[in-house]
Structures are given as C-alpha cells and as structure tokens.
Design a protein around this motif. Structure first.
Motif, PDB file in Angstrom:
ATOM      1  N   PRO A 147       0.948  -1.332  -0.052  1.00  0.00           N
ATOM      2  CA  PRO A 147       0.037   0.069   0.046  1.00  0.00           C
ATOM      3  C   PRO A 147       0.894   1.281  -0.051  1.00  0.00           C
ATOM      4  N   LEU A 148       0.394   2.437  -0.550  1.00  0.00           N
ATOM      5  CA  LEU A 148       1.136   3.652  -0.694  1.00  0.00           C
ATOM      6  C   LEU A 148       1.425   4.036   0.791  1.00  0.00           C
ATOM      7  N   TYR A 149       0.647   3.779   1.681  1.00  0.00           N
ATOM      8  CA  TYR A 149       1.110   4.435   2.965  1.00  0.00           C
ATOM      9  C   TYR A 149       2.300   3.855   3.722  1.00  0.00           C
ATOM     10  N   GLN A 150       2.697   2.464   3.035  1.00  0.00           N
ATOM     11  CA  GLN A 150       3.765   1.927   3.677  1.00  0.00           C
ATOM     12  C   GLN A 150       5.000   1.989   2.881  1.00  0.00           C
ATOM     13  N   ARG A 151       4.991   2.663   1.839  1.00  0.00           N
ATOM     14  CA  ARG A 151       6.268   2.466   0.708  1.00  0.00           C
ATOM     15  C   ARG A 151       7.311   3.455   1.421  1.00  0.00           C
ATOM     16  N   PRO A 152       6.983   4.662   1.851  1.00  0.00           N
ATOM     17  CA  PRO A 152       8.024   5.230   2.455  1.00  0.00           C
ATOM     18  C   PRO A 152       8.966   4.701   3.721  1.00  0.00           C
ATOM     19  N   TYR A 153       8.510   3.670   4.203  1.00  0.00           N
ATOM     20  CA  TYR A 153       9.178   2.988   5.453  1.00  0.00           C
ATOM     21  C   TYR A 153      10.253   2.115   4.937  1.00  0.00           C
ATOM     22  N   VAL A 154      11.396   2.453   5.489  1.00  0.00           N
ATOM     23  CA  VAL A 154      12.677   1.901   5.046  1.00  0.00           C
ATOM     24  C   VAL A 154      13.220   1.000   6.449  1.00  0.00           C
ATOM     25  N   TRP A 155      13.433  -0.129   5.970  1.00  0.00           N
ATOM     26  CA  TRP A 155      14.249  -1.122   6.991  1.00  0.00           C
ATOM     27  C   TRP A 155      15.666  -0.947   6.876  1.00  0.00           C
ATOM     28  N   ASN A 156      16.496  -1.058   7.847  1.00  0.00           N
ATOM     29  CA  ASN A 156      17.698  -0.963   7.720  1.00  0.00           C
ATOM     30  C   ASN A 156      18.527  -2.443   8.282  1.00  0.00           C
ATOM     31  N   GLU A 157      19.478  -2.674   8.106  1.00  0.00           N
ATOM     32  CA  GLU A 157      20.165  -4.023   8.169  1.00  0.00           C
ATOM     33  C   GLU A 157      20.106  -4.483   9.749  1.00  0.00           C
ATOM     34  N   ASP A 158      20.539  -3.426  10.538  1.00  0.00           N
ATOM     35  CA  ASP A 158      20.749  -3.832  11.791  1.00  0.00           C
ATOM     36  C   ASP A 158      19.669  -3.997  12.574  1.00  0.00           C
ATOM     37  N   GLU A 159      18.662  -3.222  12.212  1.00  0.00           N
ATOM     38  CA  GLU A 159      17.361  -3.145  13.174  1.00  0.00           C
ATOM     39  C   GLU A 159      16.235  -4.001  12.909  1.00  0.00           C
ATOM     40  N   GLN A 160      16.251  -4.248  11.201  1.00  0.00           N
ATOM     41  CA  GLN A 160      15.156  -5.034  11.142  1.00  0.00           C
ATOM     42  C   GLN A 160      15.533  -6.202  10.255  1.00  0.00           C
ATOM     43  N   TRP A 161      16.567  -6.030   9.113  1.00  0.00           N
ATOM     44  CA  TRP A 161      16.753  -7.097   8.218  1.00  0.00           C
ATOM     45  C   TRP A 161      17.602  -8.124   9.074  1.00  0.00           C
ATOM     46  N   GLY A 162      18.434  -7.804   9.726  1.00  0.00           N
ATOM     47  CA  GLY A 162      19.237  -8.685  10.383  1.00  0.00           C
ATOM     48  C   GLY A 162      18.594  -9.515  11.545  1.00  0.00           C
ATOM     49  N   PRO A 163      17.805  -9.064  12.342  1.00  0.00           N
ATOM     50  CA  PRO A 163      16.883  -9.923  13.126  1.00  0.00           C
ATOM     51  C   PRO A 163      15.967 -10.880  12.470  1.00  0.00           C
ATOM     52  N   LEU A 164      15.326 -10.430  11.211  1.00  0.00           N
ATOM     53  CA  LEU A 164      14.312 -11.205  10.827  1.00  0.00           C
ATOM     54  C   LEU A 164      15.060 -12.145   9.857  1.00  0.00           C
ATOM     55  N   TRP A 165      16.219 -12.219   9.415  1.00  0.00           N
ATOM     56  CA  TRP A 165      16.897 -13.133   8.667  1.00  0.00           C
ATOM     57  C   TRP A 165      17.248 -14.206   9.940  1.00  0.00           C
ATOM     58  N   ALA A 166      17.741 -13.512  10.802  1.00  0.00           N
ATOM     59  CA  ALA A 166      18.298 -14.670  11.903  1.00  0.00           C
ATOM     60  C   ALA A 166      17.041 -15.414  12.367  1.00  0.00           C
ATOM     61  N   ASP A 167      15.936 -14.774  12.380  1.00  0.00           N
ATOM     62  CA  ASP A 167      14.807 -15.746  13.068  1.00  0.00           C
ATOM     63  C   ASP A 167      14.381 -16.600  12.024  1.00  0.00           C
ATOM     64  N   ILE A 168      14.440 -16.291  10.762  1.00  0.00           N
ATOM     65  CA  ILE A 168      14.087 -17.315   9.754  1.00  0.00           C
ATOM     66  C   ILE A 168      15.450 -18.696   9.545  1.00  0.00           C
ATOM     67  N   ARG A 169      16.557 -17.920   9.633  1.00  0.00           N
ATOM     68  CA  ARG A 169      17.338 -18.938   9.620  1.00  0.00           C
ATOM     69  C   ARG A 169      17.343 -19.965  11.031  1.00  0.00           C
ATOM     70  N   ARG A 170      17.133 -19.428  11.821  1.00  0.00           N
ATOM     71  CA  ARG A 170      17.099 -20.184  13.420  1.00  0.00           C
ATOM     72  C   ARG A 170      15.845 -21.278  13.116  1.00  0.00           C
TER      73      ARG A 170
END
Length: 61
Positions: free
Chosen positions: A21-44
C-alpha cells in the motif's frame, strides 16, 4: 484490498502478485534493526525444522 492471515509458505509457495500500500512505501528497513533480526529468526527456525526432520528420518530407519 483483501487481508487474510497466512503462513510464509502461503506467501512464497505459490505464484502471486503482492502490492505494498502507498502508505507503507516510504518506510525503510535497515540491516541492523530489521533485516538482520528477521533473517536470523528465519534461519534459526529453518535450521530447527531441518534438524527435526533429520531426527525423524533417522528414527524411521
């Protein structure tokens, strides 16, 4: 817009077109706060499930 509860398999397991949705597009994830923990959880979780599957295979033989 249709919203439903689904699993990761439901999202990635079949061909489909996802729209952000348009209202979510400006939101940006960064590696340390969002992507890193997400992929660590998926891998675990994946490693845990693969380990359980291997144990089940060894018990069956």
């Amino acid at each position: 817009m249709k919203t439903d509860v689904t699993t990761p398999l439901g999202i990635f397991g079949m061909p489909q077109h996802l729209t952000v949705p348009l209202y979510q597009r400006p939101y940006v994830w960064n590696e340390d706060e969002q992507w890193g923990p997400l992929w660590a959880d998926i891998r675990r979780i994946a490693e845990h499930r693969l380990g359980v599957a291997r144990q089940t295979l060894w018990q069956d033989h």
